[in-house]
Design a protein around this motif. Sequence first.
Motif, PDB file in Angstrom:
ATOM      1  N   ALA A 240       3.832  27.271 -33.565  1.00  0.00           N
ATOM      2  CA  ALA A 240       2.473  27.046 -34.051  1.00  0.00           C
ATOM      3  C   ALA A 240       1.480  27.807 -33.182  1.00  0.00           C
ATOM      4  N   LEU A 241       0.492  28.414 -33.814  1.00  0.00           N
ATOM      5  CA  LEU A 241      -0.591  29.095 -33.107  1.00  0.00           C
ATOM      6  C   LEU A 241      -1.744  28.113 -32.951  1.00  0.00           C
ATOM      7  N   LEU A 242      -2.006  27.708 -31.702  1.00  0.00           N
ATOM      8  CA  LEU A 242      -3.041  26.725 -31.442  1.00  0.00           C
ATOM      9  C   LEU A 242      -4.432  27.322 -31.627  1.00  0.00           C
ATOM     10  N   ARG A 243      -5.341  26.488 -32.059  1.00  0.00           N
ATOM     11  CA  ARG A 243      -6.741  26.911 -32.119  1.00  0.00           C
ATOM     12  C   ARG A 243      -7.253  27.118 -30.691  1.00  0.00           C
ATOM     13  N   THR A 244      -8.267  27.940 -30.548  1.00  0.00           N
ATOM     14  CA  THR A 244      -8.757  28.298 -29.216  1.00  0.00           C
ATOM     15  C   THR A 244      -9.250  27.091 -28.434  1.00  0.00           C
ATOM     16  N   GLU A 245      -9.760  26.069 -29.141  1.00  0.00           N
ATOM     17  CA  GLU A 245     -10.288  24.895 -28.444  1.00  0.00           C
ATOM     18  C   GLU A 245      -9.220  23.843 -28.181  1.00  0.00           C
ATOM     19  N   VAL A 246      -7.968  24.087 -28.611  1.00  0.00           N
ATOM     20  CA  VAL A 246      -6.870  23.123 -28.453  1.00  0.00           C
ATOM     21  C   VAL A 246      -5.931  23.610 -27.365  1.00  0.00           C
ATOM     22  N   ASP A 247      -5.641  22.743 -26.406  1.00  0.00           N
ATOM     23  CA  ASP A 247      -4.634  23.073 -25.403  1.00  0.00           C
ATOM     24  C   ASP A 247      -3.397  22.204 -25.620  1.00  0.00           C
ATOM     25  N   LEU A 248      -2.362  22.444 -24.834  1.00  0.00           N
ATOM     26  CA  LEU A 248      -1.091  21.748 -25.045  1.00  0.00           C
ATOM     27  C   LEU A 248      -1.231  20.250 -24.800  1.00  0.00           C
ATOM     28  N   TRP A 249      -1.997  19.861 -23.776  1.00  0.00           N
ATOM     29  CA  TRP A 249      -2.155  18.436 -23.478  1.00  0.00           C
ATOM     30  C   TRP A 249      -2.838  17.721 -24.648  1.00  0.00           C
ATOM     31  N   LYS A 250      -3.854  18.355 -25.224  1.00  0.00           N
ATOM     32  CA  LYS A 250      -4.544  17.744 -26.361  1.00  0.00           C
ATOM     33  C   LYS A 250      -3.615  17.646 -27.563  1.00  0.00           C
ATOM     34  N   LEU A 251      -2.787  18.673 -27.788  1.00  0.00           N
ATOM     35  CA  LEU A 251      -1.857  18.647 -28.905  1.00  0.00           C
ATOM     36  C   LEU A 251      -0.842  17.517 -28.726  1.00  0.00           C
ATOM     37  N   GLU A 252      -0.323  17.344 -27.507  1.00  0.00           N
ATOM     38  CA  GLU A 252       0.624  16.261 -27.258  1.00  0.00           C
ATOM     39  C   GLU A 252      -0.012  14.907 -27.563  1.00  0.00           C
ATOM     40  N   THR A 253      -1.275  14.759 -27.191  1.00  0.00           N
ATOM     41  CA  THR A 253      -1.982  13.500 -27.473  1.00  0.00           C
ATOM     42  C   THR A 253      -2.093  13.256 -28.969  1.00  0.00           C
ATOM     43  N   VAL A 254      -2.432  14.300 -29.723  1.00  0.00           N
ATOM     44  CA  VAL A 254      -2.562  14.180 -31.179  1.00  0.00           C
ATOM     45  C   VAL A 254      -1.215  13.857 -31.820  1.00  0.00           C
ATOM     46  N   LEU A 255      -0.128  14.470 -31.332  1.00  0.00           N
ATOM     47  CA  LEU A 255       1.202  14.195 -31.878  1.00  0.00           C
ATOM     48  C   LEU A 255       1.575  12.728 -31.700  1.00  0.00           C
ATOM     49  N   VAL A 256       1.189  12.153 -30.567  1.00  0.00           N
ATOM     50  CA  VAL A 256       1.475  10.741 -30.324  1.00  0.00           C
ATOM     51  C   VAL A 256       0.594   9.861 -31.202  1.00  0.00           C
ATOM     52  N   GLU A 257      -0.685  10.207 -31.291  1.00  0.00           N
ATOM     53  CA  GLU A 257      -1.611   9.387 -32.080  1.00  0.00           C
ATOM     54  C   GLU A 257      -1.242   9.375 -33.554  1.00  0.00           C
ATOM     55  N   ARG A 258      -0.774  10.498 -34.074  1.00  0.00           N
ATOM     56  CA  ARG A 258      -0.445  10.593 -35.496  1.00  0.00           C
ATOM     57  C   ARG A 258       1.002  10.219 -35.785  1.00  0.00           C
ATOM     58  N   HIS A 259       1.719   9.766 -34.745  1.00  0.00           N
ATOM     59  CA  HIS A 259       3.119   9.333 -34.920  1.00  0.00           C
ATOM     60  C   HIS A 259       3.940  10.405 -35.648  1.00  0.00           C
ATOM     61  N   SER A 260       3.846  11.609 -35.141  1.00  0.00           N
ATOM     62  CA  SER A 260       4.570  12.720 -35.766  1.00  0.00           C
ATOM     63  C   SER A 260       6.060  12.600 -35.468  1.00  0.00           C
ATOM     64  N   THR A 261       6.846  12.338 -36.497  1.00  0.00           N
ATOM     65  CA  THR A 261       8.295  12.167 -36.347  1.00  0.00           C
ATOM     66  C   THR A 261       9.019  12.901 -37.469  1.00  0.00           C
ATOM     67  N   TRP A 262      10.356  12.977 -37.310  1.00  0.00           N
ATOM     68  CA  TRP A 262      11.202  13.565 -38.357  1.00  0.00           C
ATOM     69  C   TRP A 262      12.552  12.855 -38.323  1.00  0.00           C
ATOM     70  N   THR A 263      13.011  12.450 -39.493  1.00  0.00           N
ATOM     71  CA  THR A 263      14.291  11.752 -39.586  1.00  0.00           C
ATOM     72  C   THR A 263      15.379  12.752 -39.959  1.00  0.00           C
ATOM     73  N   LEU A 264      16.413  12.809 -39.113  1.00  0.00           N
ATOM     74  CA  LEU A 264      17.498  13.772 -39.301  1.00  0.00           C
ATOM     75  C   LEU A 264      18.816  13.065 -39.039  1.00  0.00           C
ATOM     76  N   TYR A 265      19.714  13.080 -40.033  1.00  0.00           N
ATOM     77  CA  TYR A 265      21.017  12.426 -39.925  1.00  0.00           C
ATOM     78  C   TYR A 265      20.874  10.953 -39.545  1.00  0.00           C
ATOM     79  N   GLY A 266      19.880  10.304 -40.109  1.00  0.00           N
ATOM     80  CA  GLY A 266      19.688   8.886 -39.893  1.00  0.00           C
ATOM     81  C   GLY A 266      19.010   8.520 -38.588  1.00  0.00           C
ATOM     82  N   THR A 267      18.621   9.495 -37.791  1.00  0.00           N
ATOM     83  CA  THR A 267      17.954   9.245 -36.514  1.00  0.00           C
ATOM     84  C   THR A 267      16.519   9.746 -36.590  1.00  0.00           C
TER      85      THR A 267
END
Length: 798
Positions: A240-267
């Motif tokens: 992913a190409l981050l927006r100029t105002e977004v850094d990795l720490w902010k992205l990690e926070t957003v991923l946690v807040e939005r409960h970003s997950t993926w189910t693969l092979y039942g896990t």
Amino acid sequence: MIAHYLKIAWRNLLKYRIQSIISIIGLAVGLFSFTVCFYCSRFIESRDHCFINHERIAELHLYDPIIGHYFSGTPAPLSHNLRSWTDQFEAVSFVSYPRECPFDIEVKPGKSLPYELRRMETDSLYARLFTPRILAGSWETASHTSNALVMTREAAVRIFGNINEAIGKTCTMTRRLPTSPESTPRDGGIAYTIQAVMGDTPMNNSLHFMESVDMLVLNDSEGVIQSSKNREMTGGNTYALLRTEVDLWKLETVLVERHSTWTLYGTTYKVKAFLLGQFPSFSRGLSVISGITAAMGLLILLVGLLNFFHFLVGSYFNRVREFSLMKVNGCKDWQLFCLLLTQSLLVTLAASLLMLCGIELSEGRMDYSLQFFSMTFDKALLLEQAVQYIFLLIVLCVVICWVSTIRIQRMTIQTGLRGEQHYQQRHRGRNLMLGVQFFICWVFVTLTTGLYLQAEKTSSTLLSTLSRQEKASILSIPLDYQFLAQADKQQLIDRFRNHAAIKDVLLTDIGYLQGISGNSMMTEKDNPDSWIEVGIMAVPKNFFTFMNIPLEQGHGLNTATDMVADRTWQQRMKKDVMGMSLYNLQHGYTVCGICPPFQNDTYTQSVGFVFISSENSGYIGHCYLKCESEQVDAVRTWVEQVLRESLPESVSVRVNTLTDDIRENQPLENKLKDIVLFFAIVSIILTLLGVYSSITLDTERRQKEVAIRKVNGAGVSQIILLFARLYIILLTGSAVLAFPLLYLVLIQWKRMYTVFFDYGFFFWVGIFMSVAAVTTLTVIFRILRIARQNPAEVIKRE
């Protein structure tokens, strides 16, 4: 004034010509080795800098919080889901792993040739993230065309001779992919069109690190992106190409807040983000490689520098009386500094010229490749970095000359004229330098010995039923060509048989060191719950006689349903497996014999093998020829000639011996041993030269003392012990420090293998005695010259 400085420096170098030559050669070799090693290290550490947006590109991974592990790769649909996050990303792209595929390529109208090319599947947003430089054609056209190819410049020139000739050409894939639809035939037949040619991407990138890629595939009807099963498979990574105002720490926070997950092979996995190339396991592994490479270069440079500085500083303080007279005559600090610097710059200049000549002469000879790893040296960049290191060396010389000037100026004129100060302190520093050199010698000699012993151990373990001579007399010929029908392959093999020196022929579906025919079978017919892990080899009836494998029980493969198991699998089953039946999806087999353990890998523990008849498949992917031992080269030449006559011009002919295959299959020890051997030889030679230089200065300075001892009855052995005592202490002390550390290194190294050489007591004694022997010869050679001198002549000269 400059001419005066040069004349004095030149005369002083000639006065100590042997030491001067030693320091120049040592410094040149050290600089050369350091430059090459640091080129590799800097190449690794500067990965991904070829991408303009590398500081803003994030790679996304799936993390299992329960077991604390990351899943390999990400599903392609994850990139589609994340494209809606426009507040975080400018673009999101999926890039598959590099895969080698066979193609029939239209090189000219009406003429097609087969090629094996490495391809990566991606989508049109790849260009937003990685900004490939388009040299011909159009990325826009490729992004809107089904089954479009964007070929690299190197591949386009190699195949078509010109990048513009590549545009519009058709490439037909001749083998279906694992992700292909069910309607795709086994032999492929899917056509792709070259729509653009892009610049070559440097190999120090995280997408395909140290691997060459020939093309990108867009809108692939056979690929993972369009596969109907892609939600339950990975096969690539999401970037992913981050927006100029977004850094990795902010992205990690957003991923946690939005409960970003993926189910693969039942896990259920959490989505985690890392900067490009900073995934922990990948980054750590490269840091280790980079660190080891840099350390090897630093150690060799240190050996050369110690010789250089020992000579440089020693020659300065040997001239204390001369400098004191210069002070009496009004010599200023800066004049003394210029005098010392001129001498050091002459040595540095000579060593630098030698090193630069070495780089010029070695162009193209330092490139090397391991399995899935290759390294090519850019001479221009190597020379540029070498000049940088020469400049740093000059700065270091300036510092040393200035410190030496200050110390000489602080010395009283009376003390300088007597010349009796600083001997003890100088010798203490010199002895420390020699001790460090011996320590470095132990490191390289031990690693070299270990690599050679491990290469011998793995070579004898793999296919161990064959002797060394038998492995060298068996030719290995890959025949896994999609464009060749089985009948055509059989005709080739019949032509091979015509040579009188061929004793036997073994046909197989895959090279025995390249893989296996299968990895699981069922203990109950049509019962999917009864699958067990076992290595499967489909072999012809003459397999056991060809490979010298005796049968410990039962008989060989007499019928199509017979099966032979090795002892490893029988022991794993913990029962007598004779008469036991196993099944695959098509056939059933019964164990009719037991053979010794079959070993074709030394990195992973074998689960055991079973051997079934290849009559059921009949596919020919590899051929082994057993030759008369004295006729191997003649047979190889004959086979290569037959292959060149029969294969298309685009196919490179490869005919190895089984010994060559084993060396390629064990790249770590077999490739690195020659590189580390070079460093070991260099370190030993430079250390011995330093010892020779040191003992020469000692014997010349103490000639009068030796003469008086001889007059008082000292024998040659006593004179030798007088001088050799120091080097015995240095050898023993450095070994006591080095060997425990090296022992820990070998323990860690051993974990990579299932078999390892014996590094017990005699291993360390042998290494110590070998280095001690060459050191002893060097020391005794020089001491005997002074021990045999006539005492009267020596005292008369004094």
